[in-house]
Design a protein around this motif. Structure first.
Motif, PDB file in Angstrom:
ATOM      1  N   UNK A 196       0.852  -1.195   0.000  1.00 50.20           N
ATOM      2  CA  UNK A 196       0.000   0.000   0.000  1.00 50.20           C
ATOM      3  C   UNK A 196       0.889   1.247   0.000  1.00 50.20           C
ATOM      4  N   UNK A 197       0.565   2.181  -0.867  1.00 48.15           N
ATOM      5  CA  UNK A 197       1.290   3.452  -0.894  1.00 48.15           C
ATOM      6  C   UNK A 197       0.713   4.385   0.173  1.00 48.15           C
ATOM      7  N   UNK A 198       1.460   5.435   0.574  1.00 44.74           N
ATOM      8  CA  UNK A 198       0.906   6.404   1.532  1.00 44.74           C
ATOM      9  C   UNK A 198      -0.418   7.015   1.053  1.00 44.74           C
ATOM     10  N   UNK A 199      -0.508   7.285  -0.245  1.00 48.37           N
ATOM     11  CA  UNK A 199      -1.755   7.840  -0.773  1.00 48.37           C
ATOM     12  C   UNK A 199      -2.927   6.899  -0.591  1.00 48.37           C
ATOM     13  N   UNK A 200      -2.690   5.590  -0.792  1.00 45.22           N
ATOM     14  CA  UNK A 200      -3.775   4.624  -0.606  1.00 45.22           C
ATOM     15  C   UNK A 200      -4.214   4.546   0.853  1.00 45.22           C
ATOM     16  N   UNK A 201      -3.277   4.626   1.765  1.00 44.33           N
ATOM     17  CA  UNK A 201      -3.625   4.600   3.191  1.00 44.33           C
ATOM     18  C   UNK A 201      -4.471   5.828   3.544  1.00 44.33           C
ATOM     19  N   UNK A 202      -4.060   6.992   3.046  1.00 42.26           N
ATOM     20  CA  UNK A 202      -4.830   8.215   3.315  1.00 42.26           C
ATOM     21  C   UNK A 202      -6.239   8.090   2.741  1.00 42.26           C
ATOM     22  N   UNK A 203      -6.319   7.541   1.518  1.00 40.24           N
ATOM     23  CA  UNK A 203      -7.630   7.423   0.876  1.00 40.24           C
ATOM     24  C   UNK A 203      -8.544   6.464   1.631  1.00 40.24           C
ATOM     25  N   UNK A 206      -9.949   8.583   4.391  1.00 44.74           N
ATOM     26  CA  UNK A 206     -10.668   9.725   3.857  1.00 44.74           C
ATOM     27  C   UNK A 206     -11.987   9.302   3.216  1.00 44.74           C
ATOM     28  N   UNK A 207     -11.915   8.311   2.316  1.00 44.54           N
ATOM     29  CA  UNK A 207     -13.132   7.889   1.626  1.00 44.54           C
ATOM     30  C   UNK A 207     -14.128   7.254   2.589  1.00 44.54           C
ATOM     31  N   UNK A 208     -13.634   6.544   3.579  1.00 43.23           N
ATOM     32  CA  UNK A 208     -14.519   5.894   4.531  1.00 43.23           C
ATOM     33  C   UNK A 208     -15.363   6.925   5.287  1.00 43.23           C
ATOM     34  N   UNK A 209     -14.716   7.968   5.793  1.00 45.85           N
ATOM     35  CA  UNK A 209     -15.459   8.948   6.586  1.00 45.85           C
ATOM     36  C   UNK A 209     -16.244   9.919   5.712  1.00 45.85           C
ATOM     37  N   UNK A 210     -15.760  10.176   4.516  1.00 46.65           N
ATOM     38  CA  UNK A 210     -16.578  10.981   3.596  1.00 46.65           C
ATOM     39  C   UNK A 210     -17.851  10.228   3.231  1.00 46.65           C
ATOM     40  N   UNK A 211     -17.745   8.913   3.102  1.00 43.08           N
ATOM     41  CA  UNK A 211     -18.943   8.116   2.808  1.00 43.08           C
ATOM     42  C   UNK A 211     -19.955   8.219   3.951  1.00 43.08           C
ATOM     43  N   UNK A 246     -12.249  17.717   4.947  1.00 49.61           N
ATOM     44  CA  UNK A 246     -11.004  18.449   5.190  1.00 49.61           C
ATOM     45  C   UNK A 246     -10.408  18.091   6.544  1.00 49.61           C
ATOM     46  N   UNK A 247     -11.253  18.038   7.577  1.00 53.03           N
ATOM     47  CA  UNK A 247     -10.738  17.666   8.902  1.00 53.03           C
ATOM     48  C   UNK A 247     -10.273  16.211   8.922  1.00 53.03           C
ATOM     49  N   UNK A 248     -10.976  15.359   8.145  1.00 49.63           N
ATOM     50  CA  UNK A 248     -10.551  13.957   8.048  1.00 49.63           C
ATOM     51  C   UNK A 248      -9.198  13.848   7.358  1.00 49.63           C
ATOM     52  N   UNK A 249      -9.010  14.638   6.305  1.00 44.35           N
ATOM     53  CA  UNK A 249      -7.762  14.568   5.554  1.00 44.35           C
ATOM     54  C   UNK A 249      -6.552  14.936   6.387  1.00 44.35           C
TER      55      UNK A 249
END
Length: 760
Positions: free
Chosen positions: A283-290, A293-298, A352-355
């Motif tokens: 997993x790349x750092x970007x994938x971990x962030x996503x 991020x995507x989980x809580x945005x959902x 934004x706060x999640x990110x």
């Protein structure tokens, strides 16, 4: 992508409750913001729609019958003029209900200030006694087309031909008469005339009023009303409800964003090994962030969409003013934009706060760093060691040390938990302030319960004798209210003379002192703002052609006429006009007396010569605010619960590595559980103390600021009682410790192998 979805699904199964609370909190926040937008639109747009369609006049000027109002059309900036129309003051009755009205002789439907017929039809010369009622007056009289109205003391009967909307100042019982359009033949004895002026530039209203009064002469002008006053009255309590919902909605959105940020940060600290494993397998750092991020945005998106759908589908069916507001808002052009923009904005803010928190997860190294055996906070503080030396319970001392050993993190946790608690204290203060209006009206400018007007059939002595004969009437204060021109002649205010020096009227004075001597007066906040004066200044006003100079010695709480009221004693006004007699009586009732029962009894005793009305309490229009406050407290409680669960989860996970050491020094599982419970309770205690300490003065400031802006004035705020605040603090701490007890007990009784796994 499949691995990302599987990890997110596994995490959702582990944190179902947290996900549900986040969805519900987001839905509540978005619903609050949507309802606030609807109330703002409902407060402004209906009046603006009527004003635009009716080509409303920006200024209405009441003058004497002989005033030369034709000069108004020649003034610069005047687009058109309506009238002059003859007017006469009268009282109408319908089905036992009385109302003070202004009969306006209108030969034809005016082009400026045109009434918008909502039912029935316009005046018809074939029905000389036919009238058209302003819609608010029609509702008060429970009258419609075809009904018959009577004028007490006369044999006249008026037939209602229609009901119309108007952009002029609305009917307010006891404050402003209702508007009745009639043929000039139905106004045989006018006591004045009214002229409407439409301006090319509405921003020049004050200057136009000044020019008009100068041209007509101050002595000829009895009253001036402007479009700003009419708009402010029409917005009324709806704008206040919108402000409350908007303020708390934005506050709750910030609290929710911080709660999500704290939850993710805590989970990252508890899943450092899992994140390292994810990176180790590719997993790349970007994938971990996503993932985060995507989980809580959902979650946020689900709550926002649910709130928007429910508001759109069911909002107009809510009983009362909220439902009416949503129904009107849905017909406005900007409705679709707001329905889309508000949920999107809420989701983006939470994203934004999640990110920010998820970015930390992306920085976790792929090789897990061994966690130190000792806590980051280091050894026990001197205070903790001395407490243990005093033989205080070890669980209490270690739990308190555990809660506050990491100061930056502890302060952030307390701040996040304190924010929703602070807003709850403000909401409770709003509730108690409304309750104060209803239970102690004498403290907010309503010391009397009834207002009585007598017609010419009764003298002052006869009226007072009749009123004081009732055993439930404690005091009858004679008084008079007239319209006065302010300095600069840009507006009119209410000048009141109530009570006498021997029996002064009990004003609710919030600043300064009551008016006792000659030429002394108290004024409302609205008047002080209008004239840009302060307590201690002298003001000059004009009543007809008579100047009146008064010394403002106090600021009174004035819930009527937007606070544009200056009050003195009747004796002071009589010194300037010896022939002035009382035109009204304010009645203070004995404790326990029912105003409506006394009003009915006095009206019957007056045999049609008395018009008795109960005082209008501003709290009557704020009843929907109670339901709003309850809903806001529920949303804020959900946000606080999310943060509390985060605190408990983080405390339990961080304590897993200490279980072996604590057992080694002889602590039992019950004592280990007590450490976690004490740490959670200490955090909750600190948060609720901070929230209460900051929320109480903030609530007073917010409520008093609203009072100042509405003209009522500061001094109306009422916070919860100390006993209730103590109960609130105790309930918060006990609830937090109860929630922490179960997971703390499970952690303390875990098997040795599980504990070793957590430490590894």
């Amino acid at each position: 992508m499949r691995a990302t979805l599987r990890w997110a699904h596994s995490d959702l199964r582990t944190h179902r409750g947290e996900a549900l609370f986040l969805v519900l909190a987001t839905a509540g926040i978005v619903a609050s913001l949507l309802l606030a937008t609807a109330l703002f639109g409902y407060a402004t747009n209906p009046w603006q729609r009527v004003f635009t369609q009716a080509r409303g006049a920006h200024v209405w000027i009441h003058t004497g019958p002989s005033a030369e109002t034709g000069k108004l059309s020649t003034l610069d900036g005047v687009e058109s003029v309506a009238g002059p129309y003859p007017v006469a003051s009268a009282t109408l009755t319908s089905r036992g209900t009385r109302a003070s009205v202004e009969l306006r002789g209108t030969p034809e439907r005016p082009a400026v200030g045109r009434p918008l017929i909502t039912s029935g039809h316009w005046l018809d010369p074939a029905t000389p006694d036919g009238v058209v009622l302003e819609s608010r007056l029609a509702r008060a009289l429970v009258a419609g087309p075809g009904d018959t109205l009577t004028l007490p003391g006369t044999a006249r009967r008026l037939t209602v031909l229609g009901v119309a909307d108007s952009a002029e100042p609305r009917f307010r019982p006891g404050e402003h008469p209702g508007l009745v359009w009639a043929l000039p033949s139905a106004v045989p004895d006018p006591d004045g005339q009214v002229t409407g002026v439409r301006l090319t530039d509405p921003d020049d209203t004050d200057y136009a009023v000044q020019r008009a009064v100068t041209v007509l002469g101050a002595g000829a002008v009895s009253e001036v009303s402007t479009w700003q006053q009419a708009r402010a009255e029409a917005q009324g309590d709806n704008r206040l409800l919108g402000q409350v919902l908007g303020l708390f909605g934005l506050g709750a959105l910030v609290a929710a964003g911080l709660a999500v940020h704290g939850a993710i940060s805590t989970r990252i600290r508890g899943h450092l090994r899992d994140i390292s494993v994810l990176k180790a397998i590719g997993f790349t750092p970007g994938q971990v962030v996503r993932i985060f991020l995507l989980q809580h945005i959902a979650y946020a998106l689900l709550g926002a969409v649910a709130a928007a759908a429910l508001t759109q589908a069911l909002g107009s069916r809510v009983p009362g003013r909220l439902g009416d507001a949503v129904g009107v808002w849905q017909g406005l052009p900007a409705h679709t934009v707001a329905l889309f923009a508000i949920p999107v904005g809420a989701v983006l803010f939470i994203g934004a706060t999640t990110g920010l928190a998820a970015w930390r997860a992306g920085r976790v190294p792929p090789v897990p760093v061994p966690r130190p055996a000792a806590p980051v906070g280091g050894r026990l503080s001197g205070v903790a060691r001395r407490a243990l030396g005093l033989r205080l319970p070890p669980a209490l001392v270690l739990g308190w040390h555990k809660a506050f050993t990491r100061r930056p993190r502890s302060l952030a946790t307390v701040a996040r938990l304190a924010l929703p608690l602070l807003l709850i204290v403000v909401a409770m203060s709003a509730w108690t302030t409304i309750d104060r209006f209803q239970t102690r009206p004498e403290q907010i400018g309503l010391p009397t319960a009834l207002t009585v007007h007598a017609d010419a059939g009764l003298t002052d002595r006869e009226t007072r004798t009749l009123l004081e004969r009732d055993t439930q009437v404690a005091t009858a204060y004679p008084g008079v209210e007239v319209a006065a021109l302010v300095p600069g002649q840009t507006a009119t205010i209410a000048l009141r003379g109530l009570g006498t020096r021997q029996d002064p009227y009990p004003y609710a004075v919030a600043e300064g002192r009551p008016a006792r001597g000659r030429d002394e007066a108290v004024a409302g906040q609205g008047l002080l703002d209008l004239l840009d004066v302060r307590v201690g200044d002298w003001v000059r006003m004009t009543v007809g052609e008579q100047p009146q100079i008064l010394h403002i010695v106090g600021r009174s709480i004035e819930p009527e006429n937007a606070g544009r009221v200056i009050s003195t004693s009747l004796d002071t006004l009589r010194e300037n006009d010896p022939g002035l007699g009382p035109t009204l009586y304010q009645l203070r009732l004995r404790p326990g007396a029912d105003p409506h029962t006394v009003a009915g009894r006095l009206a019957a005793a007056g045999q049609g010569h008395l018009d008795v009305r109960a005082a209008t309490n501003p709290a009557d229009g704020l009843s929907p605010l109670r339901g709003v406050v309850v809903g806001l407290i529920a949303v804020l409680a959900l946000i606080g619960l999310i943060e509390l669960l985060t605190v408990i989860g983080g405390t339990v996970r961080e304590g897993e590595r200490d279980v072996l050491a604590l057992k080694a020094i002889g602590l039992s599982p019950r004592q280990i559980t007590a450490i976690t419970v004490t740490a959670t309770g200490g955090t909750a205690l600190a948060a609720v103390l901070v929230g209460t300490a900051l929320g109480t003065p903030l609530a007073h400031w917010v409520i008093d600021a609203q009072g100042r802006s509405s003209g009522v004035g500061a001094g109306i705020a009422q916070g919860p009682s100390p006993a209730f605040l103590l109960l609130f603090c105790a309930a918060t701490v006990l609830g937090a410790t109860a929630l922490a007890a179960v997971p703390a007990t499970r952690a303390a009784r875990r098997r040795l192998a599980d504990t070793l796994s957590a430490v590894a």
